[in-house]
Scaffold this motif. Structure first.
Motif, mmCIF file in Angstrom:
data_model
loop_
_atom_site.group_PDB
_atom_site.id
_atom_site.type_symbol
_atom_site.label_atom_id
_atom_site.label_comp_id
_atom_site.label_asym_id
_atom_site.label_seq_id
_atom_site.Cartn_x
_atom_site.Cartn_y
_atom_site.Cartn_z
ATOM 1 N N MET A 23 62.049 38.919 67.545
ATOM 2 C CA MET A 23 63.099 39.668 68.236
ATOM 3 C C MET A 23 62.955 39.550 69.749
ATOM 4 N N TYR A 24 61.717 39.594 70.203
ATOM 5 C CA TYR A 24 61.464 39.465 71.636
ATOM 6 C C TYR A 24 61.950 38.110 72.148
ATOM 7 N N GLN A 25 61.594 37.053 71.438
ATOM 8 C CA GLN A 25 61.966 35.714 71.888
ATOM 9 C C GLN A 25 63.473 35.467 71.782
ATOM 10 N N LYS A 29 63.709 39.500 75.398
ATOM 11 C CA LYS A 29 63.159 38.935 76.629
ATOM 12 C C LYS A 29 64.200 38.926 77.747
ATOM 13 N N LYS A 30 65.449 38.615 77.422
ATOM 14 C CA LYS A 30 66.479 38.515 78.464
ATOM 15 C C LYS A 30 66.822 39.858 79.093
ATOM 16 N N PHE A 31 66.422 40.964 78.432
ATOM 17 C CA PHE A 31 66.642 42.289 79.006
ATOM 18 C C PHE A 31 65.399 42.801 79.747
ATOM 19 N N ASN A 32 64.442 41.885 79.973
ATOM 20 C CA ASN A 32 63.229 42.198 80.736
ATOM 21 C C ASN A 32 62.308 43.208 80.052
ATOM 22 N N TYR A 33 62.331 43.224 78.729
ATOM 23 C CA TYR A 33 61.324 44.001 78.013
ATOM 24 C C TYR A 33 59.959 43.371 78.241
ATOM 25 N N SER A 34 58.923 44.208 78.313
ATOM 26 C CA SER A 34 57.568 43.694 78.405
ATOM 27 C C SER A 34 57.039 43.401 77.005
ATOM 28 N N PRO A 35 56.437 42.237 76.784
ATOM 29 C CA PRO A 35 55.880 41.944 75.454
ATOM 30 C C PRO A 35 54.694 42.837 75.104
ATOM 31 N N ASN A 36 54.100 43.469 76.112
ATOM 32 C CA ASN A 36 52.926 44.307 75.856
ATOM 33 C C ASN A 36 53.222 45.473 74.920
ATOM 34 N N TYR A 169 80.904 48.294 65.529
ATOM 35 C CA TYR A 169 81.611 47.796 66.704
ATOM 36 C C TYR A 169 80.829 46.706 67.432
ATOM 37 N N ASN A 170 79.775 46.205 66.806
ATOM 38 C CA ASN A 170 79.013 45.065 67.330
ATOM 39 C C ASN A 170 78.562 45.307 68.764
ATOM 40 N N VAL A 171 77.927 46.433 68.984
ATOM 41 C CA VAL A 171 77.479 46.829 70.320
ATOM 42 C C VAL A 171 76.211 46.053 70.680
ATOM 43 N N PRO A 172 76.162 45.376 71.819
ATOM 44 C CA PRO A 172 74.962 44.617 72.197
ATOM 45 C C PRO A 172 73.801 45.531 72.588
ATOM 46 N N GLN A 173 72.611 44.939 72.671
ATOM 47 C CA GLN A 173 71.381 45.686 72.878
ATOM 48 C C GLN A 173 71.422 46.598 74.106
ATOM 49 N N ASP A 174 71.862 46.062 75.239
ATOM 50 C CA ASP A 174 71.819 46.862 76.468
ATOM 51 C C ASP A 174 72.749 48.069 76.395
ATOM 52 N N LEU A 175 73.947 47.885 75.837
ATOM 53 C CA LEU A 175 74.879 49.009 75.715
ATOM 54 C C LEU A 175 74.411 49.998 74.651
ATOM 55 N N LYS A 176 73.828 49.485 73.589
ATOM 56 C CA LYS A 176 73.282 50.360 72.542
ATOM 57 C C LYS A 176 72.223 51.281 73.119
ATOM 58 N N GLU A 177 71.301 50.720 73.868
ATOM 59 C CA GLU A 177 70.243 51.539 74.451
ATOM 60 C C GLU A 177 70.799 52.559 75.442
ATOM 61 N N ARG A 178 71.805 52.154 76.196
ATOM 62 C CA ARG A 178 72.373 53.088 77.162
ATOM 63 C C ARG A 178 73.088 54.244 76.461
ATOM 64 N N ILE A 179 73.785 53.961 75.381
ATOM 65 C CA ILE A 179 74.446 55.031 74.619
ATOM 66 C C ILE A 179 73.411 56.053 74.155
ATOM 67 N N VAL A 180 72.319 55.572 73.571
ATOM 68 C CA VAL A 180 71.289 56.482 73.059
ATOM 69 C C VAL A 180 70.608 57.217 74.208
ATOM 70 N N VAL A 192 65.955 58.592 81.008
ATOM 71 C CA VAL A 192 66.609 57.350 80.598
ATOM 72 C C VAL A 192 65.755 56.152 81.005
ATOM 73 N N GLN A 193 66.067 55.002 80.410
ATOM 74 C CA GLN A 193 65.405 53.754 80.762
ATOM 75 C C GLN A 193 66.101 53.170 81.994
ATOM 76 N N GLN A 194 65.362 52.989 83.055
ATOM 77 C CA GLN A 194 65.965 52.574 84.319
ATOM 78 C C GLN A 194 66.642 51.216 84.237
ATOM 79 N N MET A 195 66.121 50.327 83.399
ATOM 80 C CA MET A 195 66.696 48.985 83.348
ATOM 81 C C MET A 195 68.104 48.966 82.762
ATOM 82 N N PHE A 196 68.527 50.065 82.088
ATOM 83 C CA PHE A 196 69.880 50.133 81.536
ATOM 84 C C PHE A 196 70.754 51.158 82.263
#
Length: 236
Positions: A23-25, A29-36, A169-180, A192-196
Motif C-alpha cells: 500500500m505504501y509503494q 508514498k505520494k502523500f508523504n507518509y513515513s514508512p516508519n 463515491y470513490n473518494v481518494p486517500q487524501d480527501l478520505k483522511e480529511r473527511i475523517v 487533524v493531520q497537517q499534511m491534509f
C-alpha cells in the motif's frame, strides 16, 4: 458491539507488514507518509521499505528475518494496560457522539470490533460486521498513553463511512483522511493531520452536514472534484 483485544502472531504480523509495504509503494508514498509507521524499527525492515519492488526471493528473505530475528510478542503487549483503560472511554464516546449520527451517515454499527496490536506506529482499519482496528504500537512513544482513544475513534469513523460513503463515491486517500479528520475535530476534538489540512474537502464537510446528511455532501464534493479533474485533463 463486542470489543476484543488481540495481538498478531509472527505470521499474521508479517502479512500485515507486507500489505502495508504494498500500500505504501502503490499509493501512500505520494502523500508523504513515513514508512516508519508501518514496520518494526529494524535495519532490514527499513531496507525493505526503501525498495519500490520486491522479488519473491526477497520477500521470502525478509519474511524469514522478521519471523526469526525481529518478532517478539512483548513488543505488542506493552500498551495493553493503556488500551484497556481507553476502551470504556471509546465506547462511551461512540454511544454519545457517534451513534446519534448513524442515520446522517447511512452507516451501521459492526457486530464485533477486534483491536489487533501489531508493529509500527499509528493505526488502520478493516470493515464489515466483524470490523478491525490495527493498532501499530511497537514503535509507540509515551504519548500513546493519552492518544490511543482518539486514534481508535479516528479508525472507527473510517470503518463506519468506508462502505456507504467513501467506496460508493470513490473518494481518494487524501480527501478520505480529511473527511475523517474534520469529523474527529468536530465530534471529539482530535487534532487533524497537517499534511491534509489544506483540502478540497474543507468547503463541503461542515459541522452541519456531518450532523444531517454526510453522503450528499460527499457526493456533491466528488462530482465537483471530477469536473475539475476532467477540465485539467482537457487543458493539458
Amino acid at each position: 458491539m463486542q470489543i476484543i483485544l488481540k495481538h498478531l502472531n509472527a505470521e499474521e504480523a508479517w502479512q500485515y507488514i507486507l500489505r502495508q509495504y504494498n500500500m505504501y509503494q502503490s499509493s501512500l508514498k505520494k502523500f508523504n507518509y513515513s514508512p516508519n509507521g508501518f514496520m518494526p524499527m529494524h535495519q532490514k525492515m527499513c531496507e525493505m521499505f526503501q525498495q519500490p519492488k520486491l522479488s519473491d526471493a526477497q520477500i521470502q528473505d525478509y519474511h524469514d528475518i522478521f519471523v526469526n530475528e525481529i518478532h517478539n510478542p512483548k513488543y505488542l503487549t506493552k500498551q495493553d494496560e493503556n488500551i484497556q483503560k481507553a476502551i470504556p472511554i471509546f465506547e462511551q464516546t461512540i454511544k454519545t457522539r457517534i451513534k446519534p449520527l448513524l442515520d446522517a451517515w447511512n452507516a451501521t454499527m459492526p457486530e464485533t470490533l477486534t483491536i489487533l496490536c501489531t508493529y509500527g506506529f499509528g493505526a488502520s482499519y478493516g470493515t464489515g460486521k466483524n470490523a478491525k482496528i490495527f493498532l501499530r504500537i511497537s514503535n509507540a512513544r509515551r504519548e500513546i498513553d493519552f492518544g490511543v482513544c482518539p486514534l481508535m475513534l479516528h479508525e472507527f469513523v473510517h470503518i463506519l463511512i468506508e462502505e456507504p460513503i467513501i467506496a460508493k463515491y470513490n473518494v481518494p486517500q487524501d480527501l478520505k483522511e480529511r473527511i475523517v479528520d474534520i469529523i474527529g475535530l468536530e465530534l471529539f476534538n482530535k487534532p487533524v493531520q497537517q499534511m491534509f489540512e489544506k483540502s478540497f474537502a474543507n468547503a463541503y464537510i461542515t459541522p452541519d452536514v456531518i450532523k444531517t446528511d454526510l453522503p450528499s455532501a460527499v457526493a456533491k464534493m466528488m462530482a465537483d472534484y471530477a469536473t475539475i479533474q476532467q477540465n485539467r485533463t482537457l487543458e493539458r
